[in-house]
Design an enzyme around this catalytic site. Sequence first.
Site, short mmCIF file in Angstrom:
data_model
loop_
_atom_site.label_atom_id
_atom_site.label_comp_id
_atom_site.label_asym_id
_atom_site.label_seq_id
_atom_site.Cartn_x
_atom_site.Cartn_y
_atom_site.Cartn_z
N ILE A 62 1.03 -1.10 0.07
CA ILE A 62 0.12 0.06 -0.04
C ILE A 62 0.75 1.23 0.09
CG2 ILE A 62 -2.03 -1.10 0.90
CD1 ILE A 62 -1.10 0.01 3.82
N ALA A 84 -5.69 -3.44 5.01
CA ALA A 84 -4.22 -3.97 5.07
C ALA A 84 -3.51 -3.24 6.40
CB ALA A 84 -3.17 -3.56 3.90
N SER A 87 -1.15 -6.19 12.22
CA SER A 87 -2.35 -6.40 13.35
C SER A 87 -2.08 -6.89 14.79
CB SER A 87 -3.32 -7.07 12.66
OG SER A 87 -2.95 -8.44 12.42
N THR A 136 -9.79 -0.01 14.78
CA THR A 136 -9.80 -0.99 16.07
C THR A 136 -10.34 -0.11 17.03
OG1 THR A 136 -8.73 -2.14 17.47
CG2 THR A 136 -7.30 -0.67 16.14
N ASP A 137 -10.81 -0.69 17.97
CA ASP A 137 -11.34 -0.28 19.16
C ASP A 137 -10.05 -0.05 20.16
OD1 ASP A 137 -10.82 -2.81 20.31
OD2 ASP A 137 -12.54 -3.42 20.85
N GLU A 138 -8.82 -0.54 19.67
CA GLU A 138 -8.00 -0.42 20.60
C GLU A 138 -7.32 1.08 20.54
OE1 GLU A 138 -4.84 -3.25 20.76
OE2 GLU A 138 -6.12 -4.93 20.52
N TYR A 162 1.22 -0.66 18.37
CA TYR A 162 -0.10 -1.08 17.40
C TYR A 162 -1.17 -0.26 17.58
CZ TYR A 162 -4.36 -3.31 15.72
OH TYR A 162 -5.50 -3.41 15.14
N LYS A 166 -2.54 2.61 14.50
CA LYS A 166 -3.92 2.54 14.13
C LYS A 166 -4.55 4.10 14.27
CE LYS A 166 -5.92 -0.37 12.22
NZ LYS A 166 -6.08 -0.59 10.86
N LYS A 201 -3.28 -15.44 17.19
CA LYS A 201 -3.97 -14.69 17.81
C LYS A 201 -4.69 -15.77 18.90
CE LYS A 201 -3.90 -10.82 15.52
NZ LYS A 201 -3.48 -10.86 14.06
P1 NAD Z 1 -4.09 -9.68 9.35
O1 NAD Z 1 -2.89 -9.26 9.93
O2 NAD Z 1 -4.73 -11.22 9.43
O3 NAD Z 1 -4.16 -9.32 7.74
C1 NAD Z 1 -3.32 -8.26 7.34
C2 NAD Z 1 -2.99 -8.35 5.82
O4 NAD Z 1 -2.79 -7.21 5.40
C3 NAD Z 1 -2.46 -9.49 5.54
O5 NAD Z 1 -2.80 -10.14 4.26
C4 NAD Z 1 -0.96 -8.65 5.11
O6 NAD Z 1 -0.29 -9.33 4.00
C5 NAD Z 1 -1.37 -7.54 4.29
N1 NAD Z 1 -0.74 -6.66 4.64
C6 NAD Z 1 0.38 -6.20 5.74
N2 NAD Z 1 1.14 -5.11 5.26
C7 NAD Z 1 0.80 -4.72 3.99
C8 NAD Z 1 1.49 -3.87 3.04
N3 NAD Z 1 2.22 -2.80 3.70
N4 NAD Z 1 0.72 -3.49 1.86
C9 NAD Z 1 -0.40 -4.60 1.68
N5 NAD Z 1 -0.88 -5.48 2.24
C10 NAD Z 1 -0.03 -5.58 3.39
O7 NAD Z 1 -5.13 -8.51 10.00
P2 NAD Z 1 -6.73 -8.55 10.21
O8 NAD Z 1 -6.76 -9.40 11.71
O9 NAD Z 1 -7.45 -9.51 9.04
O10 NAD Z 1 -7.06 -7.27 10.43
C11 NAD Z 1 -7.36 -6.36 9.22
C12 NAD Z 1 -7.59 -5.06 9.61
O11 NAD Z 1 -8.69 -5.18 10.58
C13 NAD Z 1 -6.49 -4.20 10.27
O12 NAD Z 1 -6.67 -2.83 9.84
C14 NAD Z 1 -6.86 -4.27 11.64
O13 NAD Z 1 -6.16 -3.31 12.32
C15 NAD Z 1 -8.32 -4.13 11.80
N6 NAD Z 1 -8.96 -4.90 13.16
C16 NAD Z 1 -8.73 -6.13 13.23
C17 NAD Z 1 -9.53 -6.84 14.32
C18 NAD Z 1 -8.97 -8.18 14.67
O14 NAD Z 1 -9.49 -8.73 15.75
N7 NAD Z 1 -8.65 -9.07 13.89
C19 NAD Z 1 -10.32 -5.95 15.05
C20 NAD Z 1 -10.49 -4.75 14.55
C21 NAD Z 1 -9.97 -4.14 13.76
O1 DAU Z 2 -9.64 -5.15 19.93
C1 DAU Z 2 -9.46 -5.32 18.38
C2 DAU Z 2 -8.06 -5.91 18.31
O2 DAU Z 2 -8.13 -7.45 18.73
C3 DAU Z 2 -7.46 -5.90 16.95
O3 DAU Z 2 -7.50 -4.45 16.65
C4 DAU Z 2 -6.18 -6.50 16.95
O4 DAU Z 2 -5.60 -6.58 15.38
C5 DAU Z 2 -6.40 -8.02 17.11
O5 DAU Z 2 -5.09 -8.75 17.09
C6 DAU Z 2 -6.87 -8.06 18.72
O6 DAU Z 2 -5.87 -7.70 19.39
P1 DAU Z 2 -5.93 -8.25 21.11
O7 DAU Z 2 -4.47 -8.10 21.71
O8 DAU Z 2 -6.97 -8.19 21.94
O9 DAU Z 2 -5.78 -9.78 20.54
P2 DAU Z 2 -5.11 -11.21 20.90
O10 DAU Z 2 -5.65 -12.23 20.17
O11 DAU Z 2 -3.72 -10.91 20.65
O12 DAU Z 2 -5.28 -11.12 22.36
C7 DAU Z 2 -6.66 -11.42 23.04
C8 DAU Z 2 -6.17 -11.20 24.33
O13 DAU Z 2 -5.83 -12.60 24.84
C9 DAU Z 2 -5.58 -10.29 25.09
O14 DAU Z 2 -6.03 -9.72 26.38
C10 DAU Z 2 -4.28 -10.79 25.20
C11 DAU Z 2 -4.58 -12.33 25.47
N1 DAU Z 2 -3.52 -13.38 25.11
C12 DAU Z 2 -3.36 -13.46 23.80
C13 DAU Z 2 -2.19 -14.46 23.49
C14 DAU Z 2 -1.95 -14.32 21.84
C15 DAU Z 2 -3.37 -14.41 25.86
O15 DAU Z 2 -3.59 -14.41 27.16
N2 DAU Z 2 -2.32 -15.35 25.44
C16 DAU Z 2 -1.58 -15.44 24.40
O16 DAU Z 2 -0.96 -16.24 23.86
#
Ligand code: NAD
Ligand code: DAU
Length: 356
Positions: A62, A84, A87, A136-138, A162, A166, A201
Amino acid sequence: MSSNAIIVTGGAGFIGSNFVLEWIAAEKSPVINLDKLTYAGNLENLAGIKGDNRHRFVKGDIADRELVGALLREHQPRAVVHFAAESHVDRSIHGPGEFVQTNVVGTFELLEAVRGYWSGLADPARNDFRFLHVSTDEVYGSLGPNDPAFSETTPYAPNSPYAASKAASDHLARSYHHTYGLPVITTNCSNNYGPYQFPEKLIPLMILNAVKDKPLPVYGDGRNVRDWLYVSDHCEAVRFALKRGRPGATYNVGGNSEKTNVEVVKTVCAILDELRPDGAPHARLVAFVADRPGHDRRYAINAERIRSELGWAPRERFETGLRKTVGWYLDHMKWADNVTSGEYRNWIDLNYGTRT
Ligand code: NAD
Ligand code: DAU
Protein backbone atom coordinates in the site's frame (compact mmCIF):
# COMPACT_ATOMS: atom_id res chain seq x y z
CA MET A 1 -16.80 7.37 -15.18
CA SER A 2 -15.98 4.93 -12.33
CA SER A 3 -16.68 1.20 -12.68
CA ASN A 4 -18.55 -0.80 -10.08
CA ALA A 5 -15.29 -2.47 -8.99
CA ILE A 6 -13.81 -1.94 -5.55
CA ILE A 7 -10.19 -2.16 -4.40
CA VAL A 8 -9.60 -4.05 -1.16
CA THR A 9 -6.24 -3.79 0.64
CA GLY A 10 -5.09 -6.68 2.83
CA GLY A 11 -7.59 -9.07 1.26
CA ALA A 12 -5.37 -12.11 1.84
CA GLY A 13 -5.36 -11.66 5.62
CA PHE A 14 -7.91 -12.87 8.15
CA ILE A 15 -10.72 -10.29 7.93
CA GLY A 16 -9.84 -9.13 4.42
CA SER A 17 -10.11 -12.63 2.92
CA ASN A 18 -13.42 -13.28 4.68
CA PHE A 19 -14.60 -9.92 3.32
CA VAL A 20 -13.52 -10.71 -0.26
CA LEU A 21 -15.12 -14.19 -0.20
CA GLU A 22 -18.38 -12.76 1.14
CA TRP A 23 -18.29 -9.78 -1.23
CA ILE A 24 -18.04 -12.01 -4.28
CA ALA A 25 -20.91 -14.16 -2.95
CA ALA A 26 -23.16 -11.28 -1.83
CA GLU A 27 -22.40 -8.24 -3.99
CA LYS A 28 -21.05 -9.95 -7.10
CA SER A 29 -19.16 -6.89 -8.41
CA PRO A 30 -15.39 -7.13 -9.15
CA VAL A 31 -12.72 -6.87 -6.44
CA ILE A 32 -9.11 -5.89 -6.98
CA ASN A 33 -7.25 -7.31 -4.00
CA LEU A 34 -3.95 -5.57 -3.17
CA ASP A 35 -1.89 -7.43 -0.57
CA LYS A 36 1.82 -7.57 0.17
CA LEU A 37 1.57 -11.18 1.39
CA THR A 38 3.39 -10.69 4.67
CA TYR A 39 3.51 -13.66 7.06
CA ALA A 40 -0.19 -12.90 7.78
CA GLY A 41 -1.39 -12.99 4.18
CA ASN A 42 -2.20 -16.30 2.54
CA LEU A 43 -3.56 -16.92 -0.94
CA GLU A 44 -4.92 -20.26 0.33
CA ASN A 45 -7.57 -18.20 2.14
CA LEU A 46 -8.93 -17.28 -1.29
CA ALA A 47 -8.93 -20.78 -2.79
CA GLY A 48 -12.76 -20.71 -2.82
CA ILE A 49 -12.77 -18.04 -5.57
CA LYS A 50 -9.78 -19.32 -7.56
CA GLY A 51 -10.47 -18.81 -11.28
CA ASP A 52 -13.38 -16.42 -10.63
CA ASN A 53 -12.75 -13.50 -12.98
CA ARG A 54 -14.47 -11.05 -10.60
CA HIS A 55 -11.44 -11.34 -8.32
CA ARG A 56 -8.02 -10.06 -9.32
CA PHE A 57 -5.15 -10.48 -6.91
CA VAL A 58 -2.23 -8.02 -7.04
CA LYS A 59 0.82 -8.60 -4.86
CA GLY A 60 2.07 -5.23 -3.70
CA ASP A 61 2.53 -2.70 -0.93
CA ILE A 62 0.00 0.00 0.00
CA ALA A 63 3.00 2.29 0.47
CA ASP A 64 3.84 1.97 -3.24
CA ARG A 65 2.02 5.10 -4.41
CA GLU A 66 2.83 4.51 -8.08
CA LEU A 67 1.45 1.00 -8.05
CA VAL A 68 -1.72 2.08 -6.24
CA GLY A 69 -2.13 5.05 -8.61
CA ALA A 70 -1.80 2.74 -11.63
CA LEU A 71 -4.40 0.33 -10.19
CA LEU A 72 -6.80 3.20 -9.55
CA ARG A 73 -6.39 4.56 -13.10
CA GLU A 74 -6.79 1.11 -14.63
CA HIS A 75 -9.82 -0.07 -12.64
CA GLN A 76 -11.59 3.23 -11.86
CA PRO A 77 -13.06 1.78 -8.63
CA ARG A 78 -16.06 3.24 -6.84
CA ALA A 79 -14.47 2.50 -3.44
CA VAL A 80 -11.31 1.48 -1.61
CA VAL A 81 -11.77 -0.72 1.46
CA HIS A 82 -8.60 -0.54 3.54
CA PHE A 83 -7.85 -3.58 5.75
CA ALA A 84 -4.08 -3.89 5.18
CA ALA A 85 -2.11 -3.47 8.39
CA GLU A 86 0.29 -5.02 10.81
CA SER A 87 -2.30 -6.31 13.26
CA HIS A 88 -0.74 -8.24 16.17
CA VAL A 89 -0.19 -6.31 19.42
CA ASP A 90 2.58 -8.62 20.72
CA ARG A 91 4.56 -8.16 17.49
CA SER A 92 4.24 -4.40 17.85
CA ILE A 93 5.89 -4.67 21.26
CA HIS A 94 8.86 -6.62 19.86
CA GLY A 95 9.17 -4.56 16.65
CA PRO A 96 7.14 -1.33 16.38
CA GLY A 97 8.93 -0.09 13.23
CA GLU A 98 6.93 -2.24 10.80
CA PHE A 99 3.72 -0.96 12.40
CA VAL A 100 4.67 2.65 11.81
CA GLN A 101 5.75 1.84 8.25
CA THR A 102 2.62 -0.03 7.17
CA ASN A 103 -0.11 1.41 9.35
CA VAL A 104 0.99 5.05 9.32
CA VAL A 105 3.25 5.62 6.28
CA GLY A 106 1.40 2.98 4.22
CA THR A 107 -2.00 4.50 4.98
CA PHE A 108 -0.63 7.96 4.18
CA GLU A 109 0.72 6.83 0.79
CA LEU A 110 -2.54 5.05 0.04
CA LEU A 111 -4.56 8.16 0.94
CA GLU A 112 -2.35 10.29 -1.29
CA ALA A 113 -2.82 7.95 -4.25
CA VAL A 114 -6.58 7.83 -3.64
CA ARG A 115 -6.79 11.63 -3.30
CA GLY A 116 -5.03 12.03 -6.66
CA TYR A 117 -7.47 9.64 -8.34
CA TRP A 118 -10.60 10.95 -6.63
CA SER A 119 -9.89 14.62 -7.30
CA GLY A 120 -9.78 13.86 -11.03
CA LEU A 121 -13.24 12.24 -11.02
CA ALA A 122 -16.31 14.09 -12.23
CA ASP A 123 -19.70 13.85 -10.53
CA PRO A 124 -21.56 11.61 -9.87
CA ALA A 125 -18.50 9.28 -9.53
CA ARG A 126 -16.66 11.81 -7.34
CA ASN A 127 -19.61 12.24 -5.00
CA ASP A 128 -20.35 8.51 -4.83
CA PHE A 129 -16.73 7.42 -4.16
CA ARG A 130 -15.89 6.02 -0.69
CA PHE A 131 -12.66 5.36 1.21
CA LEU A 132 -13.55 2.88 3.96
CA HIS A 133 -10.88 2.82 6.64
CA VAL A 134 -11.02 -0.30 8.83
CA SER A 135 -9.80 0.34 12.36
CA THR A 136 -9.93 -0.98 15.88
CA ASP A 137 -11.41 -0.29 19.32
CA GLU A 138 -7.84 -0.37 20.73
CA VAL A 139 -7.40 3.30 19.76
CA TYR A 140 -9.62 4.20 22.75
CA GLY A 141 -7.29 2.63 25.33
CA SER A 142 -8.41 0.61 28.34
CA LEU A 143 -11.62 0.59 30.44
CA GLY A 144 -12.13 -0.02 34.14
CA PRO A 145 -14.68 -2.66 35.19
CA ASN A 146 -17.55 -0.16 35.57
CA ASP A 147 -16.69 2.34 32.83
CA PRO A 148 -19.22 2.86 30.04
CA ALA A 149 -18.38 1.17 26.73
CA PHE A 150 -16.38 3.03 24.05
CA SER A 151 -18.51 5.32 21.89
CA GLU A 152 -17.48 7.29 18.81
CA THR A 153 -16.82 10.33 21.04
CA THR A 154 -14.52 8.53 23.51
CA PRO A 155 -11.13 10.32 23.41
CA TYR A 156 -8.29 8.41 21.77
CA ALA A 157 -5.77 6.94 24.26
CA PRO A 158 -3.81 4.20 22.46
CA ASN A 159 -1.54 2.13 24.71
CA SER A 160 0.45 -0.20 22.45
CA PRO A 161 2.57 0.68 19.41
CA TYR A 162 -0.05 -1.19 17.35
CA ALA A 163 -2.91 0.89 18.78
CA ALA A 164 -0.89 4.10 18.39
CA SER A 165 -0.16 3.32 14.75
CA LYS A 166 -3.85 2.60 14.07
CA ALA A 167 -4.83 5.80 15.89
CA ALA A 168 -2.40 7.76 13.70
CA SER A 169 -3.91 6.20 10.58
CA ASP A 170 -7.43 7.09 11.80
CA HIS A 171 -6.33 10.70 12.27
CA LEU A 172 -4.84 10.82 8.77
CA ALA A 173 -8.02 9.37 7.27
CA ARG A 174 -10.12 11.88 9.21
CA SER A 175 -7.95 14.78 8.05
CA TYR A 176 -8.31 13.78 4.38
CA HIS A 177 -12.05 14.15 4.78
CA HIS A 178 -11.90 17.47 6.62
CA THR A 179 -9.17 19.06 4.52
CA TYR A 180 -9.76 17.68 1.03
CA GLY A 181 -13.35 16.46 1.23
CA LEU A 182 -12.36 12.85 0.44
CA PRO A 183 -15.43 10.75 1.33
CA VAL A 184 -13.84 8.76 4.17
CA ILE A 185 -15.77 6.46 6.52
CA THR A 186 -14.00 4.80 9.47
CA THR A 187 -15.09 1.70 11.39
CA ASN A 188 -13.62 0.84 14.82
CA CYS A 189 -14.23 -2.79 15.63
CA SER A 190 -13.65 -5.10 18.60
CA ASN A 191 -11.88 -8.50 18.60
CA ASN A 192 -12.80 -10.70 15.64
CA TYR A 193 -12.69 -14.49 15.53
CA GLY A 194 -13.57 -17.09 12.92
CA PRO A 195 -12.09 -18.97 9.94
CA TYR A 196 -8.67 -18.03 8.52
CA GLN A 197 -7.45 -16.14 11.59
CA PHE A 198 -3.68 -16.41 11.83
CA PRO A 199 -2.81 -18.72 14.75
CA GLU A 200 -0.81 -16.09 16.63
CA LYS A 201 -4.12 -14.65 17.94
CA LEU A 202 -5.74 -15.92 21.14
CA ILE A 203 -8.55 -18.17 19.87
CA PRO A 204 -6.81 -20.05 17.03
CA LEU A 205 -3.62 -20.35 19.12
CA MET A 206 -5.57 -21.99 21.94
CA ILE A 207 -7.43 -24.37 19.60
CA LEU A 208 -4.29 -25.53 17.82
CA ASN A 209 -2.17 -25.82 20.97
CA ALA A 210 -4.90 -27.81 22.73
CA VAL A 211 -5.23 -30.21 19.80
CA LYS A 212 -1.46 -30.77 19.91
CA ASP A 213 -1.50 -31.21 23.70
CA LYS A 214 0.68 -28.10 24.15
CA PRO A 215 0.36 -25.55 27.00
CA LEU A 216 -2.30 -22.82 26.64
CA PRO A 217 -0.40 -19.61 27.59
CA VAL A 218 -2.75 -17.17 29.35
CA TYR A 219 -1.18 -13.76 30.02
CA GLY A 220 -1.20 -12.37 33.57
CA ASP A 221 -4.27 -13.32 35.63
CA GLY A 222 -6.36 -14.04 32.53
CA ARG A 223 -9.06 -11.60 33.63
CA ASN A 224 -8.56 -9.04 30.86
CA VAL A 225 -11.82 -8.53 29.02
CA ARG A 226 -12.37 -8.37 25.26
CA ASP A 227 -15.57 -7.95 23.24
CA TRP A 228 -15.77 -10.73 20.63
CA LEU A 229 -17.36 -10.45 17.19
CA TYR A 230 -17.71 -13.21 14.60
CA VAL A 231 -15.81 -12.17 11.48
CA SER A 232 -18.82 -12.41 9.10
CA ASP A 233 -20.64 -9.90 11.27
CA HIS A 234 -17.72 -7.50 10.94
CA CYS A 235 -17.66 -8.00 7.15
CA GLU A 236 -21.37 -7.22 6.99
CA ALA A 237 -20.88 -4.09 9.10
CA VAL A 238 -18.21 -2.88 6.64
CA ARG A 239 -20.57 -3.54 3.70
CA PHE A 240 -23.33 -1.59 5.47
CA ALA A 241 -20.97 1.31 6.21
CA LEU A 242 -19.84 1.35 2.59
CA LYS A 243 -23.41 1.40 1.28
CA ARG A 244 -25.15 3.62 3.78
CA GLY A 245 -22.49 5.31 5.94
CA ARG A 246 -22.14 9.07 6.08
CA PRO A 247 -18.87 10.41 4.64
CA GLY A 248 -16.81 11.79 7.50
CA ALA A 249 -18.52 9.56 10.09
CA THR A 250 -16.96 6.89 12.28
CA TYR A 251 -18.87 3.78 13.39
CA ASN A 252 -18.05 1.54 16.34
CA VAL A 253 -18.65 -2.15 15.62
CA GLY A 254 -18.97 -4.71 18.41
CA GLY A 255 -20.38 -8.09 19.33
CA ASN A 256 -22.06 -7.28 22.65
CA SER A 257 -20.07 -10.18 23.98
CA GLU A 258 -17.61 -9.26 26.71
CA LYS A 259 -15.57 -12.20 28.07
CA THR A 260 -12.48 -12.61 30.18
CA ASN A 261 -9.63 -14.43 28.47
CA VAL A 262 -9.94 -17.30 30.93
CA GLU A 263 -13.62 -17.70 30.04
CA VAL A 264 -12.75 -17.80 26.34
CA VAL A 265 -9.98 -20.35 26.81
CA LYS A 266 -12.10 -22.58 29.07
CA THR A 267 -14.97 -22.47 26.57
CA VAL A 268 -12.60 -23.52 23.77
CA CYS A 269 -11.44 -26.38 26.01
CA ALA A 270 -15.01 -27.48 26.78
CA ILE A 271 -15.91 -27.58 23.08
CA LEU A 272 -12.76 -29.60 22.35
CA ASP A 273 -13.62 -32.00 25.20
CA GLU A 274 -16.79 -32.83 23.27
CA LEU A 275 -15.27 -32.93 19.79
CA ARG A 276 -11.91 -34.52 20.76
CA PRO A 277 -12.66 -36.50 23.96
CA ASP A 278 -9.29 -38.29 23.75
CA GLY A 279 -7.50 -35.15 24.99
CA ALA A 280 -10.03 -34.27 27.73
CA PRO A 281 -9.94 -32.38 29.95
CA HIS A 282 -8.14 -29.84 27.74
CA ALA A 283 -8.30 -27.22 30.52
CA ARG A 284 -5.46 -29.12 32.24
CA LEU A 285 -3.19 -27.45 29.63
CA VAL A 286 -3.93 -23.88 30.80
CA ALA A 287 -0.65 -22.20 31.87
CA PHE A 288 -0.56 -18.68 33.32
CA VAL A 289 2.51 -16.87 31.93
CA ALA A 290 4.08 -13.41 32.28
CA ASP A 291 1.73 -10.61 31.27
CA ARG A 292 1.89 -8.59 28.03
CA PRO A 293 3.60 -5.23 28.76
CA GLY A 294 1.01 -2.43 28.86
CA HIS A 295 -1.81 -5.00 28.58
CA ASP A 296 -5.18 -3.20 28.23
CA ARG A 297 -7.58 -4.45 30.90
CA ARG A 298 -10.94 -4.16 29.23
CA TYR A 299 -12.53 -3.24 25.90
CA ALA A 300 -16.27 -2.80 25.36
CA ILE A 301 -18.15 -1.28 22.42
CA ASN A 302 -21.26 0.83 22.28
CA ALA A 303 -22.49 0.04 18.76
CA GLU A 304 -25.68 2.11 18.97
CA ARG A 305 -24.72 4.49 16.13
CA ILE A 306 -24.26 1.78 13.49
CA ARG A 307 -27.46 0.08 14.72
CA SER A 308 -29.67 3.15 14.63
CA GLU A 309 -28.18 4.85 11.54
CA LEU A 310 -27.35 1.88 9.33
CA GLY A 311 -29.52 -0.93 10.74
CA TRP A 312 -26.58 -3.23 11.52
CA ALA A 313 -26.45 -5.59 14.51
CA PRO A 314 -24.40 -8.75 15.04
CA ARG A 315 -26.14 -11.98 14.03
CA GLU A 316 -23.88 -14.62 15.60
CA ARG A 317 -23.87 -15.48 19.31
CA PHE A 318 -20.44 -16.05 20.84
CA GLU A 319 -21.25 -19.63 21.88
CA THR A 320 -22.38 -20.70 18.38
CA GLY A 321 -19.68 -18.68 16.61
CA LEU A 322 -16.97 -20.21 18.76
CA ARG A 323 -18.27 -23.73 18.14
CA LYS A 324 -18.24 -23.11 14.38
CA THR A 325 -14.72 -21.70 14.65
CA VAL A 326 -13.35 -24.67 16.60
CA GLY A 327 -14.98 -26.98 14.02
CA TRP A 328 -13.42 -25.01 11.16
CA TYR A 329 -9.90 -25.32 12.60
CA LEU A 330 -10.33 -29.06 13.23
CA ASP A 331 -11.38 -29.44 9.57
CA HIS A 332 -8.49 -27.27 8.31
CA MET A 333 -5.45 -28.60 10.12
CA LYS A 334 -3.54 -28.66 6.85
CA TRP A 335 -4.19 -24.92 6.34
CA ALA A 336 -2.96 -24.32 9.88
CA ASP A 337 0.18 -26.42 9.29
CA ASN A 338 0.91 -24.53 6.06
CA VAL A 339 0.62 -21.05 7.60
CA THR A 340 2.58 -21.90 10.73
CA SER A 341 5.80 -23.03 9.10
CA GLY A 342 9.15 -21.17 9.03
CA GLU A 343 8.86 -17.62 10.31
CA TYR A 344 6.00 -18.49 12.65
CA ARG A 345 8.17 -20.87 14.66
CA ASN A 346 10.73 -18.09 15.19
CA TRP A 347 7.90 -15.87 16.44
CA ILE A 348 6.77 -18.46 18.99
CA ASP A 349 10.32 -18.72 20.34
CA LEU A 350 10.67 -14.92 20.50
CA ASN A 351 7.30 -14.16 22.14
CA TYR A 352 6.82 -17.13 24.46
CA GLY A 353 10.46 -18.05 25.13
CA THR A 354 10.77 -15.32 27.75
CA ARG A 355 7.34 -15.68 29.35
CA THR A 356 7.53 -19.01 31.15
P1 NAD B 1 -4.11 -9.73 9.36
O1 NAD B 1 -2.81 -9.47 10.02
O2 NAD B 1 -4.70 -11.10 9.43
O3 NAD B 1 -4.01 -9.37 7.80
C1 NAD B 1 -3.37 -8.21 7.34
C2 NAD B 1 -3.20 -8.33 5.83
O4 NAD B 1 -2.59 -7.12 5.36
C3 NAD B 1 -2.29 -9.49 5.41
O5 NAD B 1 -2.86 -10.18 4.33
C4 NAD B 1 -0.99 -8.79 4.99
O6 NAD B 1 -0.28 -9.50 4.00
C5 NAD B 1 -1.53 -7.47 4.47
N1 NAD B 1 -0.52 -6.40 4.53
C6 NAD B 1 0.29 -6.08 5.58
N2 NAD B 1 1.08 -5.05 5.25
C7 NAD B 1 0.75 -4.70 3.98
C8 NAD B 1 1.21 -3.68 3.09
N3 NAD B 1 2.18 -2.83 3.46
N4 NAD B 1 0.65 -3.59 1.86
C9 NAD B 1 -0.33 -4.45 1.49
N5 NAD B 1 -0.79 -5.44 2.29
C10 NAD B 1 -0.25 -5.56 3.52
O7 NAD B 1 -5.11 -8.64 9.92
P2 NAD B 1 -6.66 -8.76 10.29
O8 NAD B 1 -6.81 -9.31 11.63
O9 NAD B 1 -7.36 -9.38 9.14
O10 NAD B 1 -7.03 -7.20 10.38
C11 NAD B 1 -7.43 -6.47 9.22
C12 NAD B 1 -7.70 -5.03 9.60
O11 NAD B 1 -8.73 -4.99 10.59
C13 NAD B 1 -6.51 -4.31 10.23
O12 NAD B 1 -6.51 -2.99 9.77
C14 NAD B 1 -6.77 -4.36 11.73
O13 NAD B 1 -6.18 -3.27 12.38
C15 NAD B 1 -8.29 -4.27 11.74
N6 NAD B 1 -8.95 -4.92 12.88
C16 NAD B 1 -8.67 -6.20 13.22
C17 NAD B 1 -9.36 -6.80 14.27
C18 NAD B 1 -9.10 -8.24 14.68
O14 NAD B 1 -9.64 -8.68 15.70
N7 NAD B 1 -8.34 -9.01 13.95
C19 NAD B 1 -10.32 -6.07 14.98
C20 NAD B 1 -10.57 -4.74 14.61
C21 NAD B 1 -9.89 -4.18 13.54
O1 DAU C 1 -9.70 -5.19 19.83
C1 DAU C 1 -9.40 -5.35 18.47
C2 DAU C 1 -8.02 -5.93 18.32
O2 DAU C 1 -8.12 -7.29 18.70
C3 DAU C 1 -7.47 -5.80 16.91
O3 DAU C 1 -7.31 -4.45 16.60
C4 DAU C 1 -6.12 -6.52 16.79
O4 DAU C 1 -5.67 -6.50 15.46
C5 DAU C 1 -6.32 -7.96 17.22
O5 DAU C 1 -5.07 -8.62 17.21
C6 DAU C 1 -6.93 -8.02 18.62
O6 DAU C 1 -5.99 -7.55 19.62
P1 DAU C 1 -5.81 -8.31 21.03
O7 DAU C 1 -4.49 -7.97 21.58
O8 DAU C 1 -7.00 -8.09 21.90
O9 DAU C 1 -5.88 -9.84 20.50
P2 DAU C 1 -5.01 -11.13 20.87
O10 DAU C 1 -5.68 -12.30 20.20
O11 DAU C 1 -3.57 -10.95 20.67
O12 DAU C 1 -5.26 -11.25 22.44
C7 DAU C 1 -6.57 -11.34 22.99
C8 DAU C 1 -6.42 -11.36 24.50
O13 DAU C 1 -5.79 -12.60 24.87
C9 DAU C 1 -5.52 -10.26 25.04
O14 DAU C 1 -6.02 -9.83 26.29
C10 DAU C 1 -4.16 -10.94 25.25
C11 DAU C 1 -4.55 -12.37 25.57
N1 DAU C 1 -3.59 -13.41 25.12
C12 DAU C 1 -3.19 -13.41 23.82
C13 DAU C 1 -2.31 -14.36 23.36
C14 DAU C 1 -1.84 -14.35 21.92
C15 DAU C 1 -3.16 -14.39 26.00
O15 DAU C 1 -3.56 -14.41 27.20
N2 DAU C 1 -2.30 -15.35 25.54
C16 DAU C 1 -1.83 -15.36 24.26
O16 DAU C 1 -0.99 -16.25 23.93
